[in-house]
Motif scaffolding. Sequence first.
Motif, PDB file in Angstrom:
ATOM      1  N   VAL A  37      12.566  42.718 -26.469  1.00  0.00           N
ATOM      2  CA  VAL A  37      14.005  43.483 -26.491  1.00  0.00           C
ATOM      3  C   VAL A  37      13.340  45.073 -25.808  1.00  0.00           C
ATOM      4  CG1 VAL A  37      15.974  44.482 -27.547  1.00  0.00           C
ATOM      5  CG2 VAL A  37      15.151  42.018 -27.874  1.00  0.00           C
ATOM      6  N   SER A  45      20.427  47.136 -23.794  1.00  0.00           N
ATOM      7  CA  SER A  45      19.078  46.519 -23.853  1.00  0.00           C
ATOM      8  C   SER A  45      18.605  45.517 -22.968  1.00  0.00           C
ATOM      9  CB  SER A  45      19.049  46.091 -25.412  1.00  0.00           C
ATOM     10  OG  SER A  45      18.991  47.124 -26.436  1.00  0.00           O
ATOM     11  N   VAL A  47      16.767  41.910 -22.747  1.00  0.00           N
ATOM     12  CA  VAL A  47      16.332  40.874 -23.550  1.00  0.00           C
ATOM     13  C   VAL A  47      15.227  40.128 -22.716  1.00  0.00           C
ATOM     14  CG1 VAL A  47      16.619  39.069 -24.998  1.00  0.00           C
ATOM     15  CG2 VAL A  47      18.236  40.806 -25.139  1.00  0.00           C
ATOM     16  N   ILE A  98      18.032  38.093 -30.723  1.00  0.00           N
ATOM     17  CA  ILE A  98      19.358  38.913 -30.673  1.00  0.00           C
ATOM     18  C   ILE A  98      20.440  39.040 -31.916  1.00  0.00           C
ATOM     19  CG2 ILE A  98      19.359  39.089 -28.255  1.00  0.00           C
ATOM     20  CD1 ILE A  98      21.774  37.162 -28.304  1.00  0.00           C
TER      21      ILE A  98
END
Length: 161
Positions: A37, A45, A47, A98
């Motif tokens: 991340v 953000s 990922v 996440i």
Amino acid sequence: RARAARAARVRAAVSEPTTPDASVSAPAPRTTDQVFVDALAPGVSSVRCVCRERLKFEVEYGMQRGSTDNSYVVVGERATALLDLPDKSFAQAFADTIDCASLDFIVLGHLSPKRLDSLAAVLEARPADAPALEVWCSNPAAQVIYQALKPGTPASNEALT
């Protein structure tokens, strides 16, 4: 010159993150489980699910450095959205990385049956009392999800039923 510039961008896309994460510094037993991340901007953000092995897709297109499946988390003043889901080989590692409980929306720009396991993993990782998660997608993507929800059909996905 243009080819060299493109090659440099591709190498950068599959390189290690700029901020090393101690939890992923040692090689994982399966390279398909590496998820990074990176903050791109305040509230945004990326990922990156990284696979350094040559999977079917990479072999078909002659890739030799593996690939990434990229998703994005956007945190706004009133809601949090997840943009896109990775391939099923990253499903559990993605959901573990996440904050699934904070999501309000999933926006799917691309959906195939291979990504449904990731959708199921995100839904499973949410608390039982979490509010419903709204999924925004095209009509063809919605049809893929509807077919996967029907048990006993060729398109059903056991993780979602």
